[in-house]
Design a protein around this motif. Structure first.
Motif, mmCIF file in Angstrom:
data_model
loop_
_atom_site.group_PDB
_atom_site.id
_atom_site.type_symbol
_atom_site.label_atom_id
_atom_site.label_comp_id
_atom_site.label_asym_id
_atom_site.label_seq_id
_atom_site.Cartn_x
_atom_site.Cartn_y
_atom_site.Cartn_z
ATOM 1 N N CYS A 298 0.850 -1.201 0.000
ATOM 2 C CA CYS A 298 0.000 0.000 0.000
ATOM 3 C C CYS A 298 0.881 1.245 0.000
ATOM 4 C CB CYS A 298 -0.917 0.030 1.221
ATOM 5 S SG CYS A 298 -2.382 -1.007 1.086
ATOM 6 N N ARG A 299 1.969 1.196 0.750
ATOM 7 C CA ARG A 299 2.871 2.357 0.851
ATOM 8 C C ARG A 299 3.658 2.549 -0.441
ATOM 9 N NH1 ARG A 299 6.027 1.329 6.219
ATOM 10 N NH2 ARG A 299 6.685 3.497 6.046
ATOM 11 N N ILE A 300 3.976 1.464 -1.130
ATOM 12 C CA ILE A 300 4.612 1.585 -2.447
ATOM 13 C C ILE A 300 3.613 2.159 -3.454
ATOM 14 C CG2 ILE A 300 5.424 0.216 -4.416
ATOM 15 C CD1 ILE A 300 7.133 -1.404 -2.471
ATOM 16 N N ALA A 301 2.365 1.656 -3.413
ATOM 17 C CA ALA A 301 1.341 2.124 -4.363
ATOM 18 C C ALA A 301 1.095 3.622 -4.208
ATOM 19 C CB ALA A 301 0.042 1.340 -4.168
ATOM 20 N N SER A 302 1.100 4.106 -2.971
ATOM 21 C CA SER A 302 0.819 5.527 -2.730
ATOM 22 C C SER A 302 2.033 6.408 -3.011
ATOM 23 C CB SER A 302 0.367 5.735 -1.281
ATOM 24 O OG SER A 302 1.469 5.567 -0.415
ATOM 25 N N GLY A 303 3.210 5.779 -3.164
ATOM 26 C CA GLY A 303 4.431 6.556 -3.398
ATOM 27 C C GLY A 303 5.145 6.915 -2.113
ATOM 28 N N GLU A 304 4.584 6.512 -0.961
ATOM 29 C CA GLU A 304 5.213 6.804 0.333
ATOM 30 C C GLU A 304 6.571 6.096 0.435
ATOM 31 O OE1 GLU A 304 2.679 5.729 3.631
ATOM 32 O OE2 GLU A 304 4.398 5.795 4.995
ATOM 33 N N LEU A 305 6.666 4.905 -0.143
ATOM 34 C CA LEU A 305 7.947 4.188 -0.210
ATOM 35 C C LEU A 305 8.396 4.114 -1.664
ATOM 36 C CD1 LEU A 305 7.507 1.151 2.225
ATOM 37 C CD2 LEU A 305 8.806 3.255 2.602
ATOM 38 N N PRO A 306 9.698 4.181 -1.912
ATOM 39 C CA PRO A 306 10.194 4.163 -3.297
ATOM 40 C C PRO A 306 10.115 2.777 -3.925
ATOM 41 C CG PRO A 306 12.032 4.186 -1.761
ATOM 42 C CD PRO A 306 10.785 4.285 -0.931
ATOM 43 N N SER A 307 9.996 2.759 -5.247
ATOM 44 C CA SER A 307 10.060 1.499 -5.997
ATOM 45 C C SER A 307 10.472 1.852 -7.420
ATOM 46 C CB SER A 307 8.699 0.803 -6.013
ATOM 47 O OG SER A 307 7.774 1.557 -6.781
ATOM 48 N N LYS A 308 10.927 0.835 -8.152
ATOM 49 C CA LYS A 308 11.259 1.041 -9.563
ATOM 50 C C LYS A 308 10.024 0.695 -10.377
ATOM 51 C CE LYS A 308 15.294 -0.587 -10.987
ATOM 52 N NZ LYS A 308 16.362 -1.642 -11.067
ATOM 53 N N LEU B 284 6.406 -7.063 -10.140
ATOM 54 C CA LEU B 284 5.210 -7.340 -9.332
ATOM 55 C C LEU B 284 4.100 -6.398 -9.764
ATOM 56 C CD1 LEU B 284 6.950 -7.504 -5.824
ATOM 57 C CD2 LEU B 284 6.329 -9.439 -7.292
ATOM 58 N N LEU B 285 2.912 -6.939 -9.971
ATOM 59 C CA LEU B 285 1.740 -6.122 -10.297
ATOM 60 C C LEU B 285 0.775 -6.194 -9.126
ATOM 61 C CD1 LEU B 285 -0.056 -4.493 -12.299
ATOM 62 C CD2 LEU B 285 -0.966 -6.704 -13.070
ATOM 63 N N ILE B 286 0.386 -5.025 -8.613
ATOM 64 C CA ILE B 286 -0.523 -4.986 -7.454
ATOM 65 C C ILE B 286 -1.711 -4.088 -7.756
ATOM 66 C CG2 ILE B 286 1.406 -5.339 -5.839
ATOM 67 C CD1 ILE B 286 1.152 -2.363 -5.046
ATOM 68 N N VAL C 296 7.293 0.379 -13.250
ATOM 69 C CA VAL C 296 7.302 0.195 -14.703
ATOM 70 C C VAL C 296 5.940 0.518 -15.301
ATOM 71 C CG1 VAL C 296 9.180 -1.491 -14.722
ATOM 72 C CG2 VAL C 296 6.834 -2.294 -14.484
ATOM 73 N N TYR C 297 4.915 0.626 -14.441
ATOM 74 C CA TYR C 297 3.560 0.878 -14.947
ATOM 75 C C TYR C 297 2.695 1.373 -13.796
ATOM 76 C CZ TYR C 297 -1.126 0.069 -16.768
ATOM 77 O OH TYR C 297 -2.424 0.243 -17.176
ATOM 78 N N GLU C 298 1.793 2.291 -14.083
ATOM 79 C CA GLU C 298 0.746 2.604 -13.107
ATOM 80 C C GLU C 298 -0.449 3.210 -13.809
ATOM 81 O OE1 GLU C 298 1.533 5.534 -9.970
ATOM 82 O OE2 GLU C 298 3.189 6.291 -11.170
ATOM 83 N N ASP C 299 -1.626 2.908 -13.296
ATOM 84 C CA ASP C 299 -2.851 3.572 -13.739
ATOM 85 C C ASP C 299 -3.690 3.806 -12.484
ATOM 86 O OD1 ASP C 299 -4.220 1.167 -13.180
ATOM 87 O OD2 ASP C 299 -4.176 0.510 -15.271
ATOM 88 N N GLU C 300 -4.954 4.155 -12.648
ATOM 89 C CA GLU C 300 -5.752 4.515 -11.480
ATOM 90 C C GLU C 300 -6.017 3.319 -10.555
ATOM 91 O OE1 GLU C 300 -8.256 3.413 -14.857
ATOM 92 O OE2 GLU C 300 -6.708 4.958 -14.638
ATOM 93 N N GLU C 301 -5.855 2.122 -11.092
ATOM 94 C CA GLU C 301 -6.227 0.929 -10.319
ATOM 95 C C GLU C 301 -5.055 0.004 -9.951
ATOM 96 O OE1 GLU C 301 -9.160 -1.406 -12.447
ATOM 97 O OE2 GLU C 301 -10.294 -1.662 -10.599
ATOM 98 N N PHE C 302 -3.959 0.047 -10.752
ATOM 99 C CA PHE C 302 -2.845 -0.894 -10.551
ATOM 100 C C PHE C 302 -1.497 -0.195 -10.616
ATOM 101 C CE2 PHE C 302 -6.280 -3.206 -12.741
ATOM 102 C CZ PHE C 302 -6.562 -4.151 -11.774
ATOM 103 N N VAL C 303 -0.503 -0.827 -9.963
ATOM 104 C CA VAL C 303 0.882 -0.351 -10.025
ATOM 105 C C VAL C 303 1.766 -1.580 -10.259
ATOM 106 C CG1 VAL C 303 2.746 0.802 -8.771
ATOM 107 C CG2 VAL C 303 0.381 1.487 -8.354
#
Ligand code: AMP
Ligand code: ZN
Length: 120
Positions: A9-19, A42-44, A21-28
């Protein structure tokens, strides 16, 4: 595990960093920090769902879109099945019995020449 403390959840919100490769309104989607194959993404869903064993009937459309996104992402990453020896593997680990470490639903997308170190 509360959603506030959930790693993905913290990666999805940008609170924690990640590399990412894709994001839209529903998935990262982002690179696995400990890749088991030459390509390991990883797709979440942004929605916090702990595992495949925690799905509600209302989650069915989201799961359908998630699988569509796996296909789209594989194409974007250049690993879609286009004939010959091409293609990729999709893994969902569920619970301790399935080797799940992070309790936020995720699809592993693995590809590239083997041997792979895990999930091979
Ligand atoms: P699973 O065992 O299916 O729950 O997979 C969890 C995956 O998350 C493992 O392959 C870890 O290497 C990966 N992982 C853990 N922390 C991070 C992180 N901060 N960024 C990217 N991937 C991570
Ligand atoms: Zn979460």
């Amino acid at each position: 595990m509360s959603q506030e403390k959930c790693l993905f959840c913290r990666i999805a919100s940008g609170e924690l960093p990640s590399k990412k490769v894709y994001e839209d309104e529903e998935f990262v989607a982002f690179h696995d920090i400990r890749p088991a194959a030459p390509l390991h993404v990883l797709l979440i869903p942004r929605k916090h769902i702990a595992s495949l064993s925690d799905l509600k009937p209302d989650d069915a459309p989201l799961l359908g879109r998630m699988m569509m996104t796996v296909g789209k992402l594989a194409e974007q990453l250049g690993v879609a099945y286009t004939g010959g020896e091409t293609g990729f593997r999709t893994v969902f680990n569920t619970g301790p019995g399935g080797g799940q470490e992070v309790y936020h639903l995720h699809a592993h997308i693995l590809a590239g020449p083997g041997p792979w170190s895990r999930m091979g």
